[in-house]
Design an enzyme around this catalytic site. Structure first.
Site, mmCIF file in Angstrom:
data_model
loop_
_atom_site.group_PDB
_atom_site.id
_atom_site.type_symbol
_atom_site.label_atom_id
_atom_site.label_comp_id
_atom_site.label_asym_id
_atom_site.label_seq_id
_atom_site.Cartn_x
_atom_site.Cartn_y
_atom_site.Cartn_z
ATOM 1 N N ARG A 178 0.820 -1.110 -0.145
ATOM 2 C CA ARG A 178 0.183 -0.060 0.019
ATOM 3 C C ARG A 178 1.109 1.487 -0.027
ATOM 4 O O ARG A 178 0.308 2.215 -0.510
ATOM 5 C CB ARG A 178 -0.938 0.043 1.104
ATOM 6 C CG ARG A 178 -1.950 -1.344 1.082
ATOM 7 C CD ARG A 178 -3.115 -1.286 2.146
ATOM 8 N NE ARG A 178 -2.330 -1.807 3.153
ATOM 9 C CZ ARG A 178 -2.471 -3.092 3.330
ATOM 10 N NH1 ARG A 178 -2.797 -4.033 2.490
ATOM 11 N NH2 ARG A 178 -1.894 -3.766 4.341
ATOM 12 N N GLU A 191 5.292 -7.757 13.763
ATOM 13 C CA GLU A 191 4.532 -8.086 15.152
ATOM 14 C C GLU A 191 4.272 -9.569 15.069
ATOM 15 O O GLU A 191 4.118 -10.153 16.298
ATOM 16 C CB GLU A 191 2.925 -7.480 14.808
ATOM 17 C CG GLU A 191 2.786 -5.989 14.962
ATOM 18 C CD GLU A 191 1.471 -5.550 14.372
ATOM 19 O OE1 GLU A 191 0.550 -5.652 15.268
ATOM 20 O OE2 GLU A 191 1.394 -4.974 13.249
#
Length: 183
Positions: free
Chosen positions: A66, A103
Protein backbone atom coordinates in the site's frame (compact mmCIF):
# COMPACT_ATOMS: atom_id res chain seq x y z
CA UNK A 1 2.46 12.66 15.51
CA UNK A 2 0.41 15.27 13.78
CA UNK A 3 -3.21 14.34 13.27
CA UNK A 4 -5.28 16.58 11.04
CA UNK A 5 -8.81 16.29 9.75
CA UNK A 6 -9.38 17.66 6.28
CA UNK A 7 -12.36 19.97 6.01
CA UNK A 8 -13.49 17.66 3.18
CA UNK A 9 -12.90 14.30 4.83
CA UNK A 10 -13.08 12.47 8.13
CA UNK A 11 -10.21 10.06 7.54
CA UNK A 12 -11.28 7.81 10.42
CA UNK A 13 -14.71 7.30 8.82
CA UNK A 14 -13.11 6.48 5.46
CA UNK A 15 -11.11 3.55 6.94
CA UNK A 16 -12.75 0.15 7.35
CA UNK A 17 -12.05 -1.93 10.48
CA UNK A 18 -12.03 -5.71 10.09
CA UNK A 19 -12.17 -7.62 13.39
CA UNK A 20 -10.08 -10.74 14.01
CA UNK A 21 -7.83 -10.32 10.96
CA UNK A 22 -5.20 -11.66 10.42
CA UNK A 23 -5.74 -13.44 13.74
CA UNK A 24 -8.26 -13.34 16.60
CA UNK A 25 -8.15 -10.19 18.70
CA UNK A 26 -6.66 -7.96 15.99
CA UNK A 27 -8.63 -5.05 14.55
CA UNK A 28 -7.25 -4.66 11.02
CA UNK A 29 -7.38 -1.06 9.77
CA UNK A 30 -8.03 -1.28 6.03
CA UNK A 31 -7.31 1.80 3.89
CA UNK A 32 -8.69 0.29 0.68
CA UNK A 33 -11.99 2.03 1.44
CA UNK A 34 -10.17 5.37 1.73
CA UNK A 35 -8.30 4.70 -1.52
CA UNK A 36 -11.56 3.87 -3.32
CA UNK A 37 -13.16 7.18 -2.28
CA UNK A 38 -11.78 9.83 -4.66
CA UNK A 39 -12.38 12.73 -2.25
CA UNK A 40 -10.87 10.92 0.75
CA UNK A 41 -7.89 9.69 -1.29
CA UNK A 42 -7.18 13.16 -2.68
CA UNK A 43 -7.55 14.76 0.77
CA UNK A 44 -5.20 12.19 2.32
CA UNK A 45 -2.53 12.74 -0.34
CA UNK A 46 -2.88 16.52 -0.03
CA UNK A 47 -2.61 16.35 3.77
CA UNK A 48 0.44 14.08 3.65
CA UNK A 49 2.40 16.19 1.14
CA UNK A 50 1.50 19.66 2.45
CA UNK A 51 4.37 19.93 4.98
CA UNK A 52 6.93 18.83 2.39
CA UNK A 53 5.87 20.84 -0.68
CA UNK A 54 8.86 23.20 -0.36
CA UNK A 55 11.34 20.66 1.05
CA UNK A 56 13.09 19.71 -2.22
CA UNK A 57 12.15 16.04 -1.91
CA UNK A 58 14.02 14.06 -4.61
CA UNK A 59 12.36 10.68 -4.04
CA UNK A 60 9.39 9.21 -2.24
CA UNK A 61 10.18 5.70 -1.01
CA UNK A 62 7.11 3.50 -0.62
CA UNK A 63 6.98 0.27 1.33
CA UNK A 64 5.28 -2.68 -0.37
CA UNK A 65 2.37 -2.78 -1.09
CA UNK A 66 0.00 0.00 0.00
CA UNK A 67 3.00 2.28 0.33
CA UNK A 68 3.33 1.98 -3.44
CA UNK A 69 -0.14 3.41 -3.96
CA UNK A 70 0.44 6.31 -1.59
CA UNK A 71 4.04 6.79 -2.67
CA UNK A 72 3.23 7.17 -6.34
CA UNK A 73 0.59 9.78 -5.58
CA UNK A 74 2.87 11.66 -3.15
CA UNK A 75 5.77 11.59 -5.62
CA UNK A 76 3.54 13.00 -8.35
CA UNK A 77 2.36 15.84 -6.11
CA UNK A 78 5.94 16.64 -5.04
CA UNK A 79 7.41 16.32 -8.55
CA UNK A 80 9.71 13.64 -7.15
CA UNK A 81 10.75 10.19 -8.26
CA UNK A 82 9.29 7.05 -6.70
CA UNK A 83 11.46 4.28 -5.22
CA UNK A 84 9.93 0.94 -4.22
CA UNK A 85 11.03 -0.90 -1.10
CA UNK A 86 10.05 -4.51 -1.68
CA UNK A 87 10.03 -7.88 -0.03
CA UNK A 88 13.03 -10.13 -0.64
CA UNK A 89 13.42 -11.42 -4.19
CA UNK A 90 11.03 -9.01 -5.93
CA UNK A 91 13.46 -6.44 -7.36
CA UNK A 92 15.23 -7.33 -10.63
CA UNK A 93 18.55 -5.49 -10.23
CA UNK A 94 21.32 -5.50 -7.58
CA UNK A 95 19.89 -4.85 -4.13
CA UNK A 96 20.73 -4.24 -0.53
CA UNK A 97 18.67 -6.09 2.06
CA UNK A 98 17.77 -5.85 5.73
CA UNK A 99 15.97 -8.22 8.11
CA UNK A 100 13.45 -6.69 10.49
CA UNK A 101 10.98 -7.75 13.15
CA UNK A 102 7.25 -7.82 12.51
CA UNK A 103 4.40 -8.08 14.98
CA UNK A 104 4.18 -11.78 14.08
CA UNK A 105 7.77 -12.78 13.15
CA UNK A 106 10.60 -11.56 10.91
CA UNK A 107 10.92 -10.65 7.25
CA UNK A 108 13.35 -9.01 4.82
CA UNK A 109 13.01 -6.01 2.52
CA UNK A 110 15.22 -4.82 -0.32
CA UNK A 111 16.10 -1.66 -2.19
CA UNK A 112 17.97 -1.31 -5.47
CA UNK A 113 21.60 -0.33 -4.82
CA UNK A 114 21.34 2.51 -7.33
CA UNK A 115 17.92 3.85 -6.23
CA UNK A 116 19.26 6.74 -4.15
CA UNK A 117 22.42 8.80 -4.39
CA UNK A 118 24.14 10.08 -1.23
CA UNK A 119 22.58 13.29 0.05
CA UNK A 120 19.29 12.94 -1.82
CA UNK A 121 16.25 13.99 0.19
CA UNK A 122 13.71 11.21 0.66
CA UNK A 123 10.19 11.01 2.06
CA UNK A 124 9.28 7.51 3.31
CA UNK A 125 5.66 6.35 3.22
CA UNK A 126 3.36 3.45 4.00
CA UNK A 127 -0.29 3.07 4.91
CA UNK A 128 0.12 2.30 8.60
CA UNK A 129 2.70 2.46 11.37
CA UNK A 130 2.33 -0.28 13.99
CA UNK A 131 5.47 -1.64 15.69
CA UNK A 132 7.72 0.18 13.24
CA UNK A 133 9.70 -2.89 12.18
CA UNK A 134 9.26 -2.47 8.45
CA UNK A 135 9.72 1.30 8.53
CA UNK A 136 12.87 1.15 10.66
CA UNK A 137 14.24 -1.48 8.27
CA UNK A 138 13.46 0.84 5.35
CA UNK A 139 15.21 3.72 7.13
CA UNK A 140 18.32 1.55 7.57
CA UNK A 141 18.34 0.70 3.86
CA UNK A 142 17.88 4.32 2.79
CA UNK A 143 20.62 5.50 5.13
CA UNK A 144 22.96 2.78 3.87
CA UNK A 145 22.67 4.45 0.45
CA UNK A 146 23.30 7.88 1.99
CA UNK A 147 19.75 9.23 1.79
CA UNK A 148 18.70 12.23 3.86
CA UNK A 149 15.34 11.10 5.22
CA UNK A 150 13.17 14.20 5.56
CA UNK A 151 10.25 12.39 7.23
CA UNK A 152 8.15 9.25 7.32
CA UNK A 153 4.43 9.66 6.69
CA UNK A 154 1.53 7.27 7.16
CA UNK A 155 -2.24 7.46 6.98
CA UNK A 156 -2.69 5.51 10.25
CA UNK A 157 -0.78 5.33 13.52
CA UNK A 158 -1.35 2.60 16.12
CA UNK A 159 0.36 4.48 18.98
CA UNK A 160 -0.09 1.66 21.51
CA UNK A 161 2.44 -0.39 19.49
CA UNK A 162 5.12 2.32 19.65
CA UNK A 163 6.30 2.33 16.02
CA UNK A 164 6.08 6.08 15.48
CA UNK A 165 8.23 6.66 18.56
CA UNK A 166 10.80 4.12 17.33
CA UNK A 167 11.10 6.10 14.10
CA UNK A 168 11.42 9.39 16.00
CA UNK A 169 14.14 7.77 18.13
CA UNK A 170 16.07 7.30 14.86
CA UNK A 171 15.87 11.06 14.29
CA UNK A 172 13.15 10.91 11.63
CA UNK A 173 10.06 13.14 11.80
CA UNK A 174 6.75 11.25 11.65
CA UNK A 175 3.48 12.49 10.18
CA UNK A 176 0.19 10.59 10.40
CA UNK A 177 -3.38 11.53 9.59
CA UNK A 178 -5.33 9.48 12.11
CA UNK A 179 -4.62 7.20 15.06
CA UNK A 180 -6.47 4.22 16.44
CA UNK A 181 -6.04 2.85 19.94
CA UNK A 182 -5.19 -0.82 20.40
CA UNK A 183 -3.69 -3.06 17.75
Amino acid sequence: MSEKQSPLTDFRAAIRTIPDYPKPGILFRDITTLLADPIAFRAAVDALVAPYADQRIRHVAGIEARGFILGGALAHQLTAGFVPIRKKGKLPHETIRVSYDLEYGTDEIELHKDAIKPGERVLLTDDLIATGGTATGAIKLLRELGAEIVAACFVIDLPDLGGAQRIRDLGVDVRTLVSFEGH
